[in-house]
Design an enzyme around this catalytic site. Structure first.
Site: not given
Ligand code: NDP
Ligand code: 2IT
Length: 452
Positions: A127, A167
């Site tokens: 990461k 992420d």
């Molecule tokens: P994004 O940046 O696309 O979206 C994150 C969302 O969560 C936004 O709506 C943001 O609000 C909100 N958010 C982020 N931090 C906070 C906080 N501290 N308090 C309140 N709200 C918060 O990220 P992702 O959707 O990609 O990721 C979301 C989660 O999923 C994370 O935990 C990530 O590690 C996990 N994840 C992501 C993957 C991926 O493929 N993208 C894969 C597996 C897991 P705002 O819009 O106001 O910024």
């Molecule tokens: O938490 C996760 O699994 C991710 N943010 C996606 C990682 C990836 O390599 O696609």
């Protein structure tokens, strides 16, 4: 003996990594929950696997100087934690968020080791990220930051060595700028990043994969109890990549998502979230969810200032299934009590480590089914690996092909995790199942490869 050894290792982490509370939380959950395995096989202790697996193979921390729109130099920290390469090249996302520190990146990298193992694919755990805050930055500032970040990161990554992706705060736009700079510096057009644009090496369905996969997992989980998502009222925290595509797939499955959130507030739309408006507000215009309430006056907006003490408004909205899909520790004991009171049957983790340990304990004690993140959200990284496969063979599969593979991978993960829980006398406890199944595969590979 098992208890003492685990406690010793956890104490050592505390001593050697002071202040890395999120990493400690993740390590504690894994080490405590694999005790049923450690009780029956001594080879893990004989080979010092626990001591080895909690230490990253390599940690890179670097300075990122970038030029803002006022032509001033700003400085941020960049990180890449290459945690474990026992089963494949390092793989895992990059997070840009002001709260990112070494402990955050280590917790995410540690989780990624076991998640990636559960996919059944050959990818190691890593990461990275930065404490850079993309909020309020112009497109030019985002580009210059990404270029500055990659100007150092490129030395440490490669298509068969370490393959970053997105992420929080790193989506298609950022991957584009990062890839452009990688290509410029190295002269290589290859798959050193995933989540690329579909015209230049990206995989169809990668954007949707984490959210869709999370819903596929929830469906498997409910079906194993003779239930299904059809007609279920769902709440989905966040409104980023994972949340949006969770909501979209819930709608495909005939469920009723009624709430989502962002860092400023929560939307409760009892009539059902309108996915087109949500995408327009959050994905296209990058606005606050307040704008959603302007489009839909029947939706209620709850500002973060009015959240319940110690909790989050979204979990206080009655639901059948909760999908925490924003960030770590966003579902607390206060929230868990409310979910139980309102009859929630399943918590399905889309984000990484979104539920606090005391909340998990309460949910399990009260018979709520629980899908742990490293299983439920593995569809994103699994589809990243499908992107790597397509890049390696210079091919591009159509959306349906990738989606069918993703669906099968999520079914297989559910089976692997629930069978493992059963095998270790923890039927129905998917935390135990996920951690043991992931750990066993990585540990076996580490032992076979010797002390490296
Ligand atoms: P994004 O940046 O696309 O979206 C994150 C969302 O969560 C936004 O709506 C943001 O609000 C909100 N958010 C982020 N931090 C906070 C906080 N501290 N308090 C309140 N709200 C918060 O990220 P992702 O959707 O990609 O990721 C979301 C989660 O999923 C994370 O935990 C990530 O590690 C996990 N994840 C992501 C993957 C991926 O493929 N993208 C894969 C597996 C897991 P705002 O819009 O106001 O910024
Ligand atoms: O938490 C996760 O699994 C991710 N943010 C996606 C990682 C990836 O390599 O696609």
């Amino acid at each position: 003996m098992v208890d003492e050894r685990v406690e010793y290792i956890l104490n050592d982490i505390k001593m050697c990594s002071p202040g890395q509370t999120e990493f400690y939380q993740a390590a504690q959950e894994v080490l405590e929950s694999i005790k049923p395995l450690l009780e029956c096989e001594s080879k893990y202790f004989d080979n010092n696997i626990l001591e080895r697996i909690v230490v990253p193979e390599r940690t890179v921390i670097f300075r990122v100087n970038w030029l803002n729109d006022a032509n001033k130099v700003e400085t941020k920290l960049g990180y890449r934690v290459q945690f474990n390469s026992a089963i494949g090249p390092y793989k895992g996302g990059l997070r840009f968020h002001p709260t990112v520190n070494l402990g955050t990146v280590k917790f995410l990298g540690f989780e990624q080791i076991f998640k990636n193992a559960l996919t059944g694919l050959q990818i190691g755990g890593a990461k990275g990220g930065s404490n850079f805050d993309p909020k309020g930055k112009s497109d030019g500032e985002i580009m210059r930051f990404c270029q500055a970040f990659m100007s150092e990161l490129y030395k440490h990554i490669g298509y068969n060595h370490d393959v970053p992706a997105g992420d929080i705060g790193v989506g298609a736009r950022e991957i584009g700028y990062l890839f452009g700079q990688y290509k410029k510096i190295t002269g290589e057009f290859n798959g050193a990043l995933t989540g690329k644009g579909v015209e230049w090496g990206g995989s169809l369905a990668r954007k949707e994969a984490t959210g869709y996969g999370s819903v596929y997992f929830a469906q498997e989980h409910l079906e194993s109890y003779g239930n299904s998502l059809e007609g279920k009222v769902c709440t989905v925290s966040g409104s980023g990549n994972v949340a949006i595509y969770t909501i979209e797939q819930l709608l495909h499955m005939g469920a009723k998502p009624v709430a989502c959130s962002d860092s400023q507030g929560t939307i409760y739309h009892a009539a059902g979230i309108d996915i087109a408006s949500l995408k327009a507000v959050k994905e296209i215009n990058r606005e606050s969810l307040k704008s959603y309430a302007k489009i839909h006056p029947d939706a209620k907006y709850i500002d973060v200032a009015h959240y319940p003490k110690g909790g989050h408004a979204i979990w206080h909205i009655p639901c059948d299934v909760a999908f925490p899909s924003a960030t770590q520790n966003e579902l607390t004991l206060v929230d868990a009590k409310e979910l139980v009171k309102n009859g929630c049957i399943l918590v399905n983790e889309g984000a990484n480590m979104p539920t606090t340990p005391d909340a998990i304990e309460y949910l399990l004690e009260n018979g709520v089914y629980f899908s742990p993140a490293k299983a439920a959200n593995a569809g994103g990284v699994a589809t990243s690996q499908l992107e790597m496969s397509q890049n390696a063979s210079m091919s591009q599969w159509n959306f349906e092909t990738v989606n069918i593979k993703l669906h099968q991978i999520m079914k297989d993960i559910y089976k692997r995790v629930s069978d493992t829980a059963k095998e270790y006398n923890s039927e129905g406890n998917l935390i135990v199942g996920a951690n043991i199944a992931g750990f066993k595969k990585v540990a076996k590979s580490m032992i076979e490869q010797g002390a490296v």
